[in-house]
Motif scaffolding. Structure first.
Motif: not given
Length: 174
Positions: A22-23, A27-28, A73-76, A167-168
């Motif tokens: 999130t930095e 994303i949520r 926004e994308p949700i994780f 990963l990013l």
């Protein structure tokens, strides 16, 4: 809405990794346990043995549907493919648990079981059996891979911070 499922056993570092993401990305993220709590079930944060496993799966999915309608926004989702039941047995969640949730990709977070054991001791003041943690992590990874393969969902195994940029890139590809 499509979701990224971040799985791994207790103490592996899922929440820490999500905070780090999130930095740099908007994303949520939600812990499935928190979604169950928001849905009305009591789950103690330091209790890892799960009661009402089947009931809880419906609760978090209903809570997620209500929450996710409001965001673009994308949700994780921070969760598990394997849980400990109220007797301390490893229980694989049925595949149907995730089939009606549109998972676009899966990230499995792993760590050395000694490190996980240490984190859980510090966090929850409970000594965990190293063999149980080892079996737990192995079963979690196997179930995640099997689900990803069966449903043709991209999967990334995150084993160390050395993989963070990769990963990013994996996340950005979806």
């Amino acid at each position: 809405m499509k979701y990224t499922l971040v799985s791994g056993i207790h103490g592996v570092g899922k929440s820490t990794l999500l905070k780090r993401i999130t930095e740099v990305k908007s994303i949520r993220h939600y812990s499935i346990s928190d979604l169950i709590r928001k849905g009305g079930q009591t789950i103690l944060t330091n209790e890892k043995n799960t009661k009402n496993i089947d009931l809880n799966q419906g609760i978090w999915k209903n809570t997620l549907k209500k929450i996710s309608q409001n965001f673009n926004e994308p949700i994780f989702l921070d969760g598990h493919f394997v849980l400990l039941d109220d007797k301390g047995n490893l229980v694989s969640l049925p595949e149907k648990t995730f089939e009606d949730i549109q998972i676009k990709n899966i990230i499995v977070v792993t760590a050395s079981v000694a490190k996980i054991q240490e984190r859980l001791q510090v966090r929850d003041s409970k000594e965990w059996d190293i063999d149980l943690l080892s079996r737990f992590q192995l079963q979690e990874m196997e179930k995640a891979k099997k689900f990803a393969e069966k449903n043709q969902i991209p999967i990334y195994i995150y084993e160390s911070d050395n993989q963070y940029n990769d990963l990013l890139n994996f996340i950005n590809d979806f």
